[in-house]
Design an enzyme around this catalytic site. Structure first.
Site, PDB file in Angstrom:
ATOM      1  N   ALA A   1       0.754  -1.475  -0.170  1.00  0.00           N
ATOM      2  CA  ALA A   1       0.022   0.078   0.101  1.00  0.00           C
ATOM      3  C   ALA A   1       0.752   1.356   0.066  1.00  0.00           C
ATOM      4  O   ALA A   1       0.249   2.438   0.062  1.00  0.00           O
ATOM      5  CB  ALA A   1      -0.841  -0.190   1.257  1.00  0.00           C
TER       6      ALA A   1
ATOM      7  N   ASP B   1       1.273  -4.970  12.253  1.00  0.00           N
ATOM      8  CA  ASP B   1       0.903  -4.101  11.282  1.00  0.00           C
ATOM      9  C   ASP B   1      -0.184  -3.457  11.248  1.00  0.00           C
ATOM     10  O   ASP B   1      -0.811  -2.840  10.431  1.00  0.00           O
ATOM     11  CB  ASP B   1       1.087  -4.835  10.020  1.00  0.00           C
ATOM     12  CG  ASP B   1       1.527  -3.887   8.937  1.00  0.00           C
ATOM     13  OD1 ASP B   1       2.125  -3.115   8.937  1.00  0.00           O
ATOM     14  OD2 ASP B   1       1.338  -4.460   7.669  1.00  0.00           O
TER      15      ASP B   1
END
Length: 381
Positions: A138, A266
């Site tokens: 991303a 994460d």
């Protein structure tokens, strides 16, 4: 002068404790900020373990690390304790070098003056901008960098504890120099197995989120993952949230790299918050069905908490392996041998769990940072 008052010992009331490697029967006593005795007559249930260390926290409960100031980071540290995390690396995703340096400065300020009764920050994790455009995940590709000078300048900043980089973008001398300042982890990489092995030999110590955002294992090129699995000193971090990595692949990791797995979340700004749209760094993400995604469906971090990941990992790897992956192994990767262990004389950074592995109490430096009977646990995914 007033007489010195010694702190009173306190029993935790657990049936078992985990020393960082093995489970043992018995209760635990703490005195002040130290574990004073272990193996005492057991309580009725539950267990105590070394406090958990999350090496990759991009954000949490409305706080986005990249754009957070000191006050927001302190609020995040306080909220993280509810999930059993006693120490963490706030993680700065790909941004301009100036924005990265500013984020590191705020993190370092909190590291130097920690918030009382809150998760410790052990330094910043730079996840970018030194990543491959072939596996950006991303991360915004226009901001990715390949400059060795910029890499070494950022990793030398006070407060940087870890950096993720694509080793094919840098020579061995640069990797060695970066590793002298912080832990170097291979990730978001299109590197071959050969190049990845060379990077481990040059000083890289870990692989970032195994099975995610790197060249996959192929029949004639095992890529970064194959190199990490066959490099005896490499630690593999993994997002065991039930979404990022299939159960079969979690089993492969455990069988191929026993004792070298570290659980990470994460997690992002949306963790613990309702489904909806959020800003993550300079990205727009949507949270639905326990996933944080870009508009094209790309996973953008997670909305998992570390207690959830421990439960997933324990169901696949066994309890001792999962607890070690959340405590001792990340502590050792960072060179923090004072953390990640539970024995007489160790620092009283502990998590107490019920028999369903849900957090009952988080203790940091001997003090209760969070307790279930006092507060409701934030929403977990």
């Amino acid at each position: 002068m007033s007489p010195r008052v010694d702190p009173l010992p306190r029993r935790l009331g657990v049936a078992r404790y985990f020393d960082g490697t093995r489970l043992h029967p018995g209760d635990v006593e703490i005195t002040g900020n130290t574990v004073s005795r272990v193996g005492l007559p057991p309580g009725p249930d539950g267990l105590a373990a070394p406090g958990w260390i999350d090496l990759q926290v991009n954000g949490f409960a409305g706080v986005d690390v990249l754009h957070a100031g000191e006050a927001e980071l302190r609020a995040m540290a306080t909220r993280l304790a509810a999930t059993g995390v006693t120490a963490a690396l706030p993680t700065v995703i790909t941004a301009t070098c100036a924005d990265t340096a500013a984020a590191v400065g705020a993190i370092d300020a909190v590291c130097r003056a920690p918030e009382p009764n809150a998760s410790r920050f052990l330094g910043a994790h730079l996840e970018g901008p030194f990543l491959s455009s072939a596996f950006p995940g991303a991360h915004p590709t226009p901001l990715l960098r390949t400059s060795s000078t910029a890499l070494l300048e950022l990793t030398a900043l006070p407060g940087v504890a870890m950096t993720t980089l694509a080793p094919e973008l840098f020579d061995d001398a640069t990797i060695t120099a970066a590793a002298a300042s912080c832990v170097v982890s291979i990730g978001h990489s299109d590197g071959t197995a050969t190049r990845s092995r060379e990077a481990f030999a040059a000083g890289a110590g870990a692989l970032t989120h195994a099975f995610n955002a790197h060249r996959p294992i192929r029949s004639r090129d095992a890529g970064p993952l194959g190199a990490a699995l066959t490099s005896p000193h490499a630690v593999l971090t993994v997002i065991a949230d039930g979404i990022h990595v299939a159960t079969e692949n979690l089993t492969v990791l455990h069988r191929a790299a026993p004792g070298r797995l570290a659980l990470i979340t994460d997690c992002t700004v949306a963790t613990g918050l309702p489904n909806g749209d959020y800003s993550f760094g300079d990205l727009s993400v949507t949270v639905a069905d326990d996933r944080a995604m870009l508009s094209d469906g790309t996973l953008a971090g997670s909305v998992a908490t570390l207690d959830h990941c421990v439960r997933v990992a324990a169901a696949t790897w066994g309890l001792e392996v999962a607890l070690a992956a959340a405590s001792r192994i990340p502590a050792e990767l960072l060179g923090r041998y004072d953390l990640g262990q539970l024995g007489a004389g160790s620092i009283a950074d502990l998590v107490c769990l019920d028999d369903d592995l849900r957090v009952v109490e988080t203790i940091i430096d001997g003090n209760t940072a969070w307790a279930r009977h006092k507060e409701k646990l934030p929403a977990c995914r």
